[in-house]
Design a protein around this motif. Structure first.
Motif, PDB file in Angstrom:
ATOM      1  N   ALA A   8    -105.197 -66.027  13.368  1.00  0.00           N
ATOM      2  CA  ALA A   8    -103.729 -66.469  12.853  1.00  0.00           C
ATOM      3  C   ALA A   8    -103.636 -67.582  12.952  1.00  0.00           C
ATOM      4  O   ALA A   8    -104.084 -68.013  14.350  1.00  0.00           O
ATOM      5  N   PRO A   9    -101.940 -68.898  12.607  1.00  0.00           N
ATOM      6  CA  PRO A   9    -101.755 -70.057  13.012  1.00  0.00           C
ATOM      7  C   PRO A   9    -101.286 -70.406  14.366  1.00  0.00           C
ATOM      8  O   PRO A   9    -100.453 -68.853  14.269  1.00  0.00           O
ATOM      9  N   ALA A  10    -100.560 -71.055  14.919  1.00  0.00           N
ATOM     10  CA  ALA A  10     -99.949 -71.571  16.117  1.00  0.00           C
ATOM     11  C   ALA A  10     -98.976 -70.312  16.035  1.00  0.00           C
ATOM     12  O   ALA A  10     -97.805 -70.064  16.665  1.00  0.00           O
ATOM     13  N   GLU A  11     -98.058 -70.532  14.644  1.00  0.00           N
ATOM     14  CA  GLU A  11     -96.450 -70.405  14.297  1.00  0.00           C
ATOM     15  C   GLU A  11     -96.716 -69.022  13.841  1.00  0.00           C
ATOM     16  O   GLU A  11     -95.100 -68.069  13.766  1.00  0.00           O
ATOM     17  N   PHE A  12     -97.315 -68.216  14.000  1.00  0.00           N
ATOM     18  CA  PHE A  12     -97.623 -66.570  13.916  1.00  0.00           C
ATOM     19  C   PHE A  12     -97.243 -66.056  15.057  1.00  0.00           C
ATOM     20  O   PHE A  12     -98.034 -65.852  15.902  1.00  0.00           O
ATOM     21  N   ILE A  13     -95.841 -65.874  15.476  1.00  0.00           N
ATOM     22  CA  ILE A  13     -95.121 -65.549  16.816  1.00  0.00           C
ATOM     23  C   ILE A  13     -93.927 -64.478  16.406  1.00  0.00           C
ATOM     24  O   ILE A  13     -93.585 -64.270  17.065  1.00  0.00           O
ATOM     25  N   GLU A  14     -93.611 -64.234  15.171  1.00  0.00           N
ATOM     26  CA  GLU A  14     -92.410 -63.129  14.729  1.00  0.00           C
ATOM     27  C   GLU A  14     -92.697 -61.889  14.323  1.00  0.00           C
ATOM     28  O   GLU A  14     -93.787 -61.830  13.749  1.00  0.00           O
ATOM     29  N   ILE A  15     -91.859 -60.633  15.422  1.00  0.00           N
ATOM     30  CA  ILE A  15     -91.699 -59.536  14.818  1.00  0.00           C
ATOM     31  C   ILE A  15     -90.464 -59.373  14.098  1.00  0.00           C
ATOM     32  O   ILE A  15     -89.964 -58.926  15.674  1.00  0.00           O
TER      33      ILE A  15
END
Ligand SMILES: *Cc1c(COP(=O)(O)O)cnc(C)c1O
Length: 220
Positions: free
Chosen positions: A184-191
């Motif tokens: 995933a790209p760097a901004e893929f951080i949310e659950i």
């Protein structure tokens, strides 16, 4: 019944702060006057599940509100929210993703989305099926849809009193996130997981966004 509970709001907010999570106040079916009260207290993230209602509220309320689309999205409705939506939580098919990308291009912007996964036992809930969605598909979608910004995953647990089951479903969503993260790209951080009834469990299992409605606004 609308009974805005600012005391509970500040308690939930504290729990979120400890876990570095974002509180999304789910305002569906509630009047703009109730939303305004939370806004005045400092709340900026609000979630709605119906497009028409979201658009109407966004038109009358302050422009610095971050609107979250959390319900199943019909492709013919995407165009109404595309100009301003902060985050779409409910990408559950390539069809809707393609439409979001198309509208994002028209509006000359990137649109932030979460991939919604089916983690509950009930089959009434929407979502991509964990076993059918692999990293290869995810990479392909990233290559194909340039105006989409993939921010993470979303899921809803089964509506049940059995904490263990809810916990297992949240763990499943976390494991899906962990599986996709390397691709995933760097901004893929949310659950995005946890609602009024199960948000403490969700925070415990690694949620970064909880979507809380009735606890703040009263029952619907
Ligand atoms: C309504 C809704 C919520 C909030 O539910 P509450 O139980 O009222 O907190 C969260 N997520 C989604 C997708 C919803 O539709």
């Amino acid at each position: 019944m609308s009974s805005v509970d600012l005391e509970t709001w500040s308690l939930v907010l504290e729990e979120c702060a400890v876990k570095n999570a974002t509180l999304i106040a789910v305002s569906k079916t509630k009047p703009t006057s109730a939303i305004q009260l939370f806004y005045d207290a400092g709340q900026r993230h609000f979630g709605e599940n119906r497009v028409q209602e979201l658009v109407e509220k966004a038109e009358t309320l302050p422009k610095d509100i971050h609107w979250h689309a959390i319900g199943h999205l019909q492709t013919n409705k995407v165009k109404y929210i595309a100009p301003f939506i902060h985050l779409i939580h409910s990408v559950d098919s390539e069809k809707v993703l393609k439409e979001i990308n198309k509208e994002a291009i028209k509006n000359d912007r990137q649109i932030n989305v979460l991939l919604q996964f089916h983690i509950a036992e009930e089959d009434s809930k929407y979502g991509l099926h964990p076993s059918e969605f692999d990293a290869q598909t995810f990479v392909k979608w990233q290559e194909k849809y340039d105006n989409i910004s993939f921010h993470g995953v979303m899921g809803m647990a089964t509506f049940t009193d059995h904490d263990e089951q809810i916990q297992e479903e949240f763990q499943l969503l976390k494991s899906i996130f962990d599986r996709l993260k390397p691709h995933a790209p760097a901004e893929f951080i949310e659950i995005s997981m946890g609602m009024s009834g199960d948000y403490p469990l969700a925070l415990q299992e690694g949620s970064t966004m909880i979507r809380v409605g009735s606890l703040l606004f009263g029952s619907r």
